[in-house]
Design an enzyme around this catalytic site. Structure first.
Site, PDB file in Angstrom:
ATOM      1  N   ARG A  97       0.844  -1.198   0.000  1.00  0.00           N
ATOM      2  CA  ARG A  97       0.000   0.000   0.000  1.00  0.00           C
ATOM      3  C   ARG A  97       0.881   1.251   0.000  1.00  0.00           C
ATOM      4  O   ARG A  97       1.959   1.263   0.600  1.00  0.00           O
ATOM      5  CB  ARG A  97      -0.871  -0.018   1.264  1.00  0.00           C
ATOM      6  N   THR A 374      -8.690   0.123  -9.841  1.00  0.00           N
ATOM      7  CA  THR A 374      -8.335  -1.100  -9.153  1.00  0.00           C
ATOM      8  C   THR A 374      -8.563  -2.314 -10.031  1.00  0.00           C
ATOM      9  O   THR A 374      -9.397  -2.282 -10.920  1.00  0.00           O
ATOM     10  CB  THR A 374      -9.180  -1.194  -7.870  1.00  0.00           C
ATOM     11  N   SER A 445      -7.900   0.928   2.981  1.00  0.00           N
ATOM     12  CA  SER A 445      -8.321   0.366   1.689  1.00  0.00           C
ATOM     13  C   SER A 445      -9.503  -0.572   1.895  1.00  0.00           C
ATOM     14  O   SER A 445      -9.802  -0.982   3.018  1.00  0.00           O
ATOM     15  CB  SER A 445      -7.143  -0.407   1.092  1.00  0.00           C
TER      16      SER A 445
HETATM   17  N1  GLY Z   1      -8.413   2.749  -3.600  1.00  0.00           N
HETATM   18  C1  GLY Z   1      -9.491   1.931  -3.257  1.00  0.00           C
HETATM   19  C2  GLY Z   1      -9.193   1.048  -2.115  1.00  0.00           C
HETATM   20  O1  GLY Z   1      -8.043   0.760  -1.854  1.00  0.00           O
HETATM   21  O2  GLY Z   1     -10.105   0.639  -1.445  1.00  0.00           O
END
Ligand code: GLY
Length: 562
Positions: A97, A374, A445
């Site tokens: 992340r 995503t 997230s």
């Molecule tokens: N950027 C969307 C998530 O990580 O939930």
């Protein structure tokens, strides 16, 4: 040909095409499988498996290929969570992340005391320090068999030679032209000196991205974290009002996390822990639903959808309060406690809506904590390695910024922080102090790479794209397969709904039976009809050991294997 013979041949052709499509749509593979959101990326993964690579090698090669073929979704300018089940049974959760830059502060996005989410969503301040490349490199070095040079080569070649622009990607470019066209580096890389954006059907080459990927192959990830990429990015940031520095790149580290472990109707569910909220809430929703015998009332679809939506609502109320980066916030383990779930389940009534004004208090909430747009893809091999990976640069094309000369879209993951308590982010999610901005912190997230096991053996790997709907898609796909015995292909095609507590409404796909929708409305649910909710990918193993899988019909992905 007489008419009887013509009829016979027509029938034969129809039978053959039916048989062929049955074989193709329910393809089984003995040696390895890949499911990804893009056909070219799936092919790259299958080729890696065929050449003797394992599931980890294939997953990393797929990730690089997705950077090239779907630059709006994910890439080395963003982050990822990789959940690996090794052939020896061990689970590894690699947290790639993004991290907030060292100069980030709690009030970074406040102007005149009010949050300005344009700053967290677009441009120089929107990006966290990218972690995806560090995670892929860590996975390869420790659990793969390929060098990074070999894993990145198919993607680098694809960027250099180009591919036929899909209608899907051309559409994303068109839709986001205003956002991405603000930045010179992006104009140079995408418009490539022309006045019009590339359209479907043209050969789309990305020379700068090809050079960046080849450089990573030649020089390793230091090219990115300690070399030219970090240097150029820091320079660009300084000129354009950003705060990311070379030191931020040099300090980036992947996190090694303890996976979330839960159970659901006799299956073990292993998923991604904080800083994802995904694993916690997939397991929490399933824990709540275990208190209802969904399969026994198979035909009562309205009741089932009501109960599922209420479970989602309860879980997301907790998400808004408790969840954040466990290195900074105390995330109670009790959120996945079965007795806590039972207490929450008692709030769900068959004939009316639960009034959920805020979060619950899970057991141990003061003492027992988790240590701290995503794409989803999954791979598995015959040795018993399985990978579930979700990767993102956040919303379409992330911050919109390509650092000049690199071809790499930078993420806008800073918007996944709660930039001011109560102010919704791009997904309408609100958060608390647990997810406030701080230097070196990872934004919360919803990514939920998940693996389900039966009797200690992996049987399903899955996950999804689509912000907070990732959690609810993953839970619904598991319910379809584990409660109702559906195949991945049937499960993934079921109409979906999504409730995230705030706003207080249920998003429902239009394919959901109108009678069910009306019944939900009669119960008091406010519905918001939508064409489709998210894009999932699933792989599974059948009783005879063959791999099967499904790519979401809502997207353009494919499943492949051999
Ligand atoms: N950027 C969307 C998530 O990580 O939930």
């Amino acid at each position: 040909m007489n008419s009887i013979r013509r009829l016979y041949f027509c029938r034969l052709a129809a039978i053959l095409s039916l048989t062929l499509s049955t074989v193709l749509t329910a393809a089984q593979f003995r040696n390895g499988i890949v499911a990804s959101g893009n056909p070219l990326a799936t092919t790259v993964g299958v080729e890696v498996l065929k050449a003797g690579g394992n599931a980890i090698d294939a997953a990393v090669a797929v990730a690089f290929a997705l950077n090239v073929t779907e630059p709006h979704n994910s890439g080395i300018g963003g982050g990822c969570f990789l959940l690996i089940r090794r052939a020896n049974g061990e689970f590894v959760a690699i947290d790639g992340r993004e991290m907030a830059p060292g100069k980030a502060t709690r009030d970074l996005y406040l102007r005149g005391g009010k949050a300005d989410t344009r700053l967290s969503q677009t441009g120089a301040l929107a990006s966290g320090v990218p972690g995806a490349l560090a995670a892929y490199s860590y996975a390869l070095t420790n659990f793969g068999t390929l060098q990074i040079k070999a894993a990145v080569k198919p993607a680098a070649d694809l960027a250099e030679k180009g591919f036929v622009m899909t209608a899907h990607l051309a559409g994303r470019f068109r839709a986001m032209a205003k956002k991405i066209g603000q930045f010179q580096g992006t104009r140079d890389a995408i418009w490539q000196g022309k006045t019009k954006l590339p359209v479907a059907g043209v050969q789309f080459r990305q020379n700068d991205l090809a050079r960046s990927l080849h450089a990573i192959g030649e020089e390793g990830v230091d090219w990115f974290y300690r070399g030219p990429f970090a240097r150029n990015t820091a320079k660009w940031m300084e000129k354009n009002g950003g705060i990311m520095t070379r030191e931020d790149f040099a300090h980036y580290r992947v996190g090694l996390r303890q996976p979330i472990r839960g159970t659901y109707r006799g299956h073990e569910i292993v998923s991604f822990p904080p800083p994802s909220s995904g694993g916690v809430h997939v397991v929490q929703i399933l824990n709540i639903l275990e208190n209802f015998d969904l399969a026994a009332r198979r035909d009562d679809v309205a009741w089932r959808q009501h109960v599922i939506a209420e479970a989602m609502k309860l879980a997301f109320a907790d998400r808004a309060h408790w969840l954040g980066d466990p290195d900074f916030a105390k995330v109670p383990r009790g959120l996945i406690d079965k007795t806590y779930a039972k207490r929450l389940a008692e709030q769900i009534r068959p004939n009316k809506l639960a009034k959920v004004d805020g979060h619950g208090i899970p057991p141990g909430s003061e003492s027992d904590f988790f240590e701290r747009h995503t794409t989803h893809f999954c791979t598995a091999d015959a040795e018993g390695n399985w990978v579930a990976c979700t990767a993102t640069i956040n919303t379409s094309f992330g911050s919109g910024v390509i650092i000049p000369g690199t071809g790499v879209f930078m993420n806008n993951e800073m918007d996944d922080f709660s930039v001011q308590p109560g102010v919704p982010n791009a997904f309408g999610l609100i958060g608390s102090e647990a997810n406030s901005v701080a230097a070196g912190k990872r934004p919360l997230s919803s990514m939920s790479p998940t693996i389900a096991l039966k009797d200690g053996k992996p049987i399903i790997a899955l996950g999804a794209a689509g912000g907070p709907t990732i959690i609810t898609q993953t839970a619904q796909n598991l319910i379809a397969m584990l409660d109702f015995g559906m195949s991945p292909k049937v499960a993934i095609g079921q109409p979906r709904l999504h409730h995230q507590w705030r706003p207080d409404l249920v998003r429902v796909e239009k394919t959901m039976d109108v009678k069910v929708r009306s019944a939900l409305e009669r119960l008091g649910h406010r519905l918001s009809l939508t064409g489709s909710i998210g894009v999932s990918q699933i792989i599974a193993v059948e009783k005879d050991g063959a791999f099967v899988g499904a790519a979401d019909p809502r997207g353009i992905g494919t499943v492949g294997g051999y």
